[in-house]
Design an enzyme around this catalytic site. Structure first.
Site, mmCIF file in Angstrom:
data_model
loop_
_atom_site.group_PDB
_atom_site.id
_atom_site.type_symbol
_atom_site.label_atom_id
_atom_site.label_comp_id
_atom_site.label_asym_id
_atom_site.label_seq_id
_atom_site.Cartn_x
_atom_site.Cartn_y
_atom_site.Cartn_z
ATOM 1 N N GLN A 96 32.207 35.745 -2.527
ATOM 2 C CA GLN A 96 31.290 35.848 -1.417
ATOM 3 C C GLN A 96 31.005 34.845 -3.616
ATOM 4 O O GLN A 96 30.042 35.477 -4.219
ATOM 5 C CB GLN A 96 30.401 36.265 -0.983
ATOM 6 C CG GLN A 96 29.005 35.553 -0.324
ATOM 7 C CD GLN A 96 28.267 36.361 0.669
ATOM 8 O OE1 GLN A 96 28.806 37.553 0.860
ATOM 9 N NE2 GLN A 96 27.261 35.927 1.323
ATOM 10 N N HIS A 102 27.213 32.214 5.624
ATOM 11 C CA HIS A 102 27.244 30.840 6.061
ATOM 12 C C HIS A 102 29.344 31.362 6.429
ATOM 13 O O HIS A 102 30.177 32.154 5.813
ATOM 14 C CB HIS A 102 27.269 30.123 4.156
ATOM 15 C CG HIS A 102 27.696 30.447 3.277
ATOM 16 N ND1 HIS A 102 26.848 31.080 2.462
ATOM 17 C CD2 HIS A 102 28.824 29.955 3.508
ATOM 18 C CE1 HIS A 102 28.197 31.476 1.558
ATOM 19 N NE2 HIS A 102 28.884 30.684 1.861
HETATM 20 P P1 AMP Z 1 31.446 31.030 -0.593
HETATM 21 O O1 AMP Z 1 31.953 31.753 -2.191
HETATM 22 O O2 AMP Z 1 31.576 31.132 0.322
HETATM 23 O O3 AMP Z 1 29.432 31.272 -1.338
HETATM 24 O O4 AMP Z 1 30.903 30.090 -0.432
HETATM 25 C C1 AMP Z 1 29.417 29.104 -1.516
HETATM 26 C C2 AMP Z 1 29.789 27.537 -0.857
HETATM 27 O O5 AMP Z 1 28.498 27.192 -0.901
HETATM 28 C C3 AMP Z 1 30.976 26.508 -1.901
HETATM 29 O O6 AMP Z 1 31.966 26.169 -1.076
HETATM 30 C C4 AMP Z 1 29.826 26.115 -3.055
HETATM 31 O O7 AMP Z 1 30.821 24.016 -2.890
HETATM 32 C C5 AMP Z 1 28.693 25.198 -1.778
HETATM 33 N N1 AMP Z 1 27.516 25.209 -2.348
HETATM 34 C C6 AMP Z 1 26.561 25.761 -2.932
HETATM 35 N N2 AMP Z 1 25.536 24.603 -3.799
HETATM 36 C C7 AMP Z 1 25.505 23.916 -2.224
HETATM 37 C C8 AMP Z 1 24.779 23.044 -2.318
HETATM 38 N N3 AMP Z 1 24.129 23.072 -3.073
HETATM 39 N N4 AMP Z 1 25.279 21.762 -1.529
HETATM 40 C C9 AMP Z 1 26.288 21.887 -0.543
HETATM 41 N N5 AMP Z 1 26.845 23.147 -0.800
HETATM 42 C C10 AMP Z 1 26.510 24.145 -1.990
#
Ligand code: AMP
Length: 145
Positions: A96, A102
């Protein structure tokens, strides 16, 4: 993982940062992941301010699942992938990176490897055009809760 009110998703939920939305209700927001692991990668984010599922209320969890399923059905109808992967990470050890709970909805095809994790920012025009296909499907589906 500690909840940080300045995390990227909290800023998106407050309208301080933009995103490419596919749906929004009082309790949840779904938008395109800007570094998609596959075309059509959508994030489902509850508006409750918690970092991990352990702190998420039952009702917010139920609303998330309702939304995840609705988004997955719309992505399937819009992009016709062979499969859909739904993932959710809790804690740094699990991978994460954003400390606001999410869920990932990721279209999968047997002959296509996932793109490298969080490496390349997608072109806005491409995200918008895929989002529009998904929105059209969502408009035809059941109401949000
Ligand atoms: P996680 O590793 O589950 O915390 O994933 C976070 C996700 O959020 C990743 O797939 C990123 O590409 C995505 N992410 C981070 N910042 C943004 C943003 N501003 N808009 C859309 N997606 C994002």
């Amino acid at each position: 993982m500690h909840y940080d009110n300045h995390n990227i998703f909290a800023k998106i939920l407050r309208g301080e940062l933009t995103c490419v939305k596919v749906l929004e209700s009082k309790k949840v927001l779904a938008f395109m992941d800007f570094m998609p692991e596959a075309d059509g990668h959508v994030l489902v984010v509850p508006k409750e301010a918690v970092a991990e599922i352990f702190d998420l209320s039952d009702i917010a969890g139920a609303i998330c699942f309702h939304t995840i399923r609705r988004v997955a059905i719309a992505v399937r109808a819009a992009l016709k992938p062979e499969g859909i992967l739904v993932t959710q990470l809790n804690g740094v050890a699990a991978g994460q990176t954003v400390p606001h709970v999410h869920f990932h909805v990721i279209p999968r095809r047997a002959d296509e490897k996932l793109k490298p994790y969080k490496r390349t920012i997608a072109k806005l025009g491409k995200l918008e055009s895929i989002a529009q296909l998904i929105r059209i499907q969502l408009e035809q589906s059941s109401e949000l809760i």
